[in-house]
Design an enzyme around this catalytic site. Structure first.
Site, PDB file in Angstrom:
ATOM      1  N   ASP A 173       3.582   2.792   6.413  1.00 45.66           N
ATOM      2  CA  ASP A 173       4.281   1.544   6.105  1.00 45.66           C
ATOM      3  C   ASP A 173       3.714   0.427   6.977  1.00 45.66           C
ATOM      4  O   ASP A 173       2.966   0.681   7.925  1.00 45.66           O
ATOM      5  CB  ASP A 173       5.786   1.759   6.375  1.00 45.66           C
ATOM      6  CG  ASP A 173       6.628   0.603   5.880  1.00 45.66           C
ATOM      7  OD1 ASP A 173       6.177  -0.110   4.959  1.00 45.66           O
ATOM      8  OD2 ASP A 173       7.728   0.401   6.423  1.00 45.66           O
TER       9      ASP A 173
ATOM     10  N   GLU B 118      -0.114  -3.730   6.019  1.00 46.39           N
ATOM     11  CA  GLU B 118      -0.858  -4.828   5.353  1.00 46.39           C
ATOM     12  C   GLU B 118      -1.964  -5.398   6.236  1.00 46.39           C
ATOM     13  O   GLU B 118      -2.970  -5.837   5.673  1.00 46.39           O
ATOM     14  CB  GLU B 118       0.124  -5.920   4.941  1.00 46.39           C
ATOM     15  CG  GLU B 118       1.049  -5.513   3.797  1.00 46.39           C
ATOM     16  CD  GLU B 118       2.094  -4.466   4.206  1.00 46.39           C
ATOM     17  OE1 GLU B 118       2.479  -4.470   5.389  1.00 46.39           O
ATOM     18  OE2 GLU B 118       2.486  -3.650   3.368  1.00 46.39           O
TER      19      GLU B 118
ATOM     20  N   ASP C 150       9.689  -3.269  -0.830  1.00 52.71           N
ATOM     21  CA  ASP C 150      11.107  -3.587  -0.628  1.00 52.71           C
ATOM     22  C   ASP C 150      11.696  -4.341  -1.815  1.00 52.71           C
ATOM     23  O   ASP C 150      11.877  -5.560  -1.778  1.00 52.71           O
ATOM     24  CB  ASP C 150      11.262  -4.403   0.659  1.00 52.71           C
ATOM     25  CG  ASP C 150      10.857  -3.590   1.876  1.00 52.71           C
ATOM     26  OD1 ASP C 150      10.776  -2.345   1.750  1.00 52.71           O
ATOM     27  OD2 ASP C 150      10.614  -4.189   2.932  1.00 52.71           O
TER      28      ASP C 150
HETATM   29  C1  GLC Z   1       9.895  -1.643   5.623  1.00 51.73           C
HETATM   30  C2  GLC Z   1       9.679  -0.650   4.502  1.00 51.73           C
HETATM   31  C3  GLC Z   1      10.960   0.086   4.209  1.00 51.73           C
HETATM   32  C4  GLC Z   1      11.424   0.779   5.476  1.00 51.73           C
HETATM   33  C5  GLC Z   1      11.613  -0.230   6.601  1.00 51.73           C
HETATM   34  C6  GLC Z   1      11.957   0.417   7.919  1.00 51.73           C
HETATM   35  O1  GLC Z   1      10.760  -2.636   5.215  1.00 51.73           O
HETATM   36  O2  GLC Z   1       9.162  -1.257   3.364  1.00 51.73           O
HETATM   37  O3  GLC Z   1      10.775   0.997   3.179  1.00 51.73           O
HETATM   38  O4  GLC Z   1      12.611   1.461   5.246  1.00 51.73           O
HETATM   39  O5  GLC Z   1      10.423  -0.991   6.780  1.00 51.73           O
HETATM   40  O6  GLC Z   1      10.973   1.297   8.315  1.00 51.73           O
END
Ligand code: GLC
Length: 794
Positions: free
Chosen positions: A386, A389, A461
């Site tokens: 995650d 980017e 998200d």
């Molecule tokens: C980001 C991710 C989400 C995750 C959050 C906390 O917003 O896209 O899926 O739960 O971070 O890690």
């Protein structure tokens, strides 16, 4: 501004055609009968040879070229490329002379400082598709998009860009389809006739103009050629196709166990549970929280006993904290990206101030991979990449930050869009090092063209709204059209609280997406299948169960993706690009899981749905009522169903409901046959968790459906199928006596004649009760061996 100018010289070097113009050097190569590559660099520069998107660039082929004075013509058995010399312009056309794509006569290729743009004449009625994870309608005509991987929290219906960059699109001009892949990972811009009536263009903010042209003629051909260059997925572990439950975050360990346990108690199939950032100590990557997760190995063991796999989140930012070993080691090994003056770059993310590993450096990937391997040794089964980017609070990593780029060196501007993809690569390679041939699963938020090799993608998200449910369907459709086969949305919506009825609708749709993962945001309402009341629980259980029944189909489709790049979820464009109605926005959300099973997304409060049935005969999945397309169809929907259709000619392999993928099925292959058209299918099985399939440990058989016969080829491969019996469900078979309106039907034993059944097997003698009757459907059950099997129905 520099305009490409006139061709002054041309020659072949090897197979590639080199052309010199007044301002540039051009290289044109042919890769197969439907693929050309066009490269341009300014005079004095050399052509870029390295590639993240296409690490194994195939060799180019010899080109058949004719010099006609004012133009050069390269022709394959399928496609023609006309190179105009004064000024340099390209035109791709079919052999019949229909233009697929041509440079704008006045503009062509133009440089403005480091930015290079190729202008193409907008063809009358030209349509555009693809570019991966892009919002808005699937037909992108009249719009402009930017590729710059972005942390797009709670994005809107038209937000651009999102997390993934995929500078590859398909165009449709004069009824023919073609594809263009801009092989450049800098920031890129695509204009499909936005705010002008003259051209489409693609533009790179740096790097070179380097694009592949694919001649089609169909989306599947374009994807085959595109993924022959950018690579294809390897089969993921079967468990990753099961239901996945996530939450930001389940903690402490006892809560994780409680959730897993509840799935089993409530008899809801599931395979995966996720640990979001709270499993770490202060969000520090490669740590465990010492109070919330004091004994990770024992937790994982307990989850394993419940047949749950564990996927943990990994964010790239390494917290700057003295004595934190990963940070100290990272500094000592010089793994972090730096400013030009040598100071590591600091940006803030979940852990606070962080440094960021340089995943464009092979040594750093190894370092990261070793830490991932440590988690594998603790029992972690998969990884969720995650914030890659890379995301930082404030959203703007300074452009001057330096990256290794495999020794070439460059700045953030060049590395940004491939950062997430290289993180997934490092994660996968690290895990595989210690997995001893077992498969792992990597899920990523950010990636780039070619990233389909390393990871599945979820669309970030999203919001718990009907608009996002629909947008999510389009995003998965578009990702599929762009070479990403393993994708899905956060089921139920990540941010916000799902209104009544939304969750059940969403889970019904997601049952047909390759990735089926429910996820929700901290402080939002709980979003497990049992959190919305008994009715929703029932619907969720039904659709998740159906998903597990469909696993033989889904797995066979993923196998197909490994072979030709065609995704399991296919927008109607795949088969019906000549039916203009499919471009109506209302129908762009519809998708096919494989060739014949069509899902029509509907909003949670909809009582009626308008769906589009393309040409052919369509059965309603739930009651076998038939309709003939092309037609728009208004259908009533109940609160617990969504419109699903199956096209005549379909062969759908199902198994009984299993509750996790390690539970053996009952050995009975349920083969649903939809009569009324011919069809064929490749059923694929293997052990679902090792790479032994790459050395012949698979069981593959082709199934053909004709007007009154079904033929299963002998099994190819060494794997022993999990199915020992087959039951043919005969939908719409006119030889099923008394089949009227889904009432009980009778199948007489005499109605079945066996042509080439298993050797020495006489169904009348050996299985007097072979032909059975069920309400609404006729079926016929036979033992299944690896031999060919033909059943004739009369
Ligand atoms: C980001 C991710 C989400 C995750 C959050 C906390 O917003 O896209 O899926 O739960 O971070 O890690």
């Amino acid at each position: 501004m520099e305009i490409i100018g006139d061709v002054t010289l041309w020659e072949f070097r090897g197979n590639a055609l080199h052309l010199t113009t007044s301002h540039a050097n051009m290289r044109i190569a042919q890769y197969n009968v439907s693929t050309f590559r066009v490269q341009a660099c300014k005079t004095g520069e050399t052509f870029q040879e390295t590639s993240y998107a296409c690490p194994e660039m195939p060799a180019s082929q010899e080109m058949r070229l004719t010099d006609l004075g004012g133009k050069l013509v390269a022709e394959t058995s399928f496609l023609r490329l006309i190179i105009q010399k004064k000024p340099f312009r390209l035109r791709f056309e079919t052999l019949a002379g229909d233009v697929l794509s041509e440079d704008d006569p006045g503009l062509g290729i133009i440089w403005e400082d480091r930015e290079v743009t190729n202008y193409k004449t907008l063809q009358p009625g030209e349509r555009f598709f693809g570019l991966g994870e892009k919002t808005g309608p699937l037909d992108r005509a009249g719009k402009q998009y930017r590729n710059w991987n972005t942390d797009a929290y709670a994005y809107g219906q038209n937000t651009d860009p999102l997390y993934v960059s995929c500078p590859f699109y398909m165009g449709m001009s004069h009824g023919n389809m073609y594809g263009i892949f801009l092989h450049n990972h800098w920031e890129t811009v695509f204009n499909f006739g936005a705010a002008n009536d003259r051209f489409s263009f693609f533009q790179a903010k740096g790097g070179q103009l380097d694009y592949f042209f694919f001649g089609g003629p169909k989306p599947a051909d374009i994807l085959r050629d595109y993924t022959a260059l950018t690579g294809r997925i390897k089969l993921p572990p079967m468990w990753s196709l099961g239901f996945q439950q996530c939450r930001y975050s389940y903690y402490p360990d006892t809560e994780v166990l409680r959730v897993a346990q509840t799935f089993r108690e409530k008899n809801i199939p599931a395979d995966v549970i996720y640990l979001d950032i709270h499993y770490m100590q202060d969000y520090k990557v490669f740590t465990w929280h010492d109070e919330k997760f004091p004994d990770p190995e024992s937790l994982i063991e307990k989850l394993k006993a419940l047949n749950f796999k564990v996927v943990v989140i990994l964010d790239p930012g390494v917290k700057i904290e003295k004595d934190y070993p990963v940070y100290e080691e990272g500094l000592a090994r010089d793994v972090f990206v730096k400013y030009p003056d040598g100071k590591p770059y600091s940006g803030a993310a979940w852990p606070g101030w962080c440094h960021f590993p340089d995943f464009t450096d092979a040594a750093v990937r190894l370092w990261w991979g070793d830490h991932v391997a440590g988690l594998v040794k603790q029992g972690v089964n998969g990884f969720w990449n995650d914030m890659n980017e890379p995301a930082v609070w404030g959203h703007h990593t300074p452009n001057l930050v330096g990256f290794a780029l495999e020794g070439k060196t460059g700045t953030h501007k060049e590395a940004h869009n491939i950062y997430g993809m290289q993180m997934s690569r490092a994660t996968k390679e690290g895990a595989e090092k210690v997995l001893d041939g077992e498969r792992t699963f990597i899920l990523t938020r950010a990636t780039f063209s070619g990233g389909q090799r390393d990871s599945a993608v979820w669309t970030g998200d999203n919001h718990a709204t009907d608009e996002h449910l629909m947008l999510g369907a389009r995003l998965v459709n578009s990702l599929g059209l762009s070479g990403f086969p393993f994708t899905g949305n956060d089921v139920g919506g990540f941010t916000g609280d799902a209104a009544r009825g939304l969750y059940r609708r969403w889970i019904a749709h997601a049952a047909f997406h390759p990735l089926m993962r429910a996820h929700s945001m901290i402080n939002s309402r709980q979003a497990e299948p049992w959190s919305f009341g008994e009715e929703d629980l029932e619907v969720a259980r039904n659709y998740i169960s159906l998903r597990y029944q469909l696993l033989p189909h889904l797995y066979s489709l993923l196998f197909e993706a490994t072979q030709n790049g065609i995704p399991p979820v296919r927008s109607l464009l795949f088969y019906y690009h000549d039916e203009w109605k499919i471009f109506t926005e209302a129908f762009e959300n519809q998708f096919l899981l494989g060739q014949h099973l069509m899902i029509c997304p509907v909003e949670s409060d909809a009582k009626l749905a308008r769906v589009y049935l393309p040409e052919g005969e369509w059965y309603q999945f739930l009651n076998d009522a038939t309709q003939t397309g092309p037609a728009e169809h208004l259908t009533e929907i109940q609160r617990d169903t969504i419109p699903i259709y199956v096209k005549a000619g379909a062969i759908l392999p199902l198994q009984n409901t299993i509750h996790h993928v390690d539970e053996p099925n009952d050995g009975l292959l349920r083969l649903h046959l939809y009569f009324g058209a011919e069809g064929s299918y490749t059923l694929y099985e293997d052990d679902g968790h090792t790479r032994a399939n790459e050395s012949n440990a698979f069981a593959k058989r082709r199934i053909d459906l004709k007007a009154d016969t079904v033929h299963m080829s002998g099994v190819e491969g060494d794997y022993k199928s999990r199915f020992t019996k087959v039951r043919f469900y005969l939908h719409g078979a006119s030889f099923s006596k008394g089949n009227s309106g889904g009432q009980g039907i009778e199948i007489l034993k005499e109605d079945f004649r066996f042509l080439n059944a298993i050797s020495n097997f006489d169904p009348y003698e050996d299985y007097p009760d072979t032909a059975k009757v069920v309400v609404g459907l006729g079926y016929l059950e036979l033992p299944l061996s690896g031999n060919p099997l033909t059943v004739q129905l009369s």
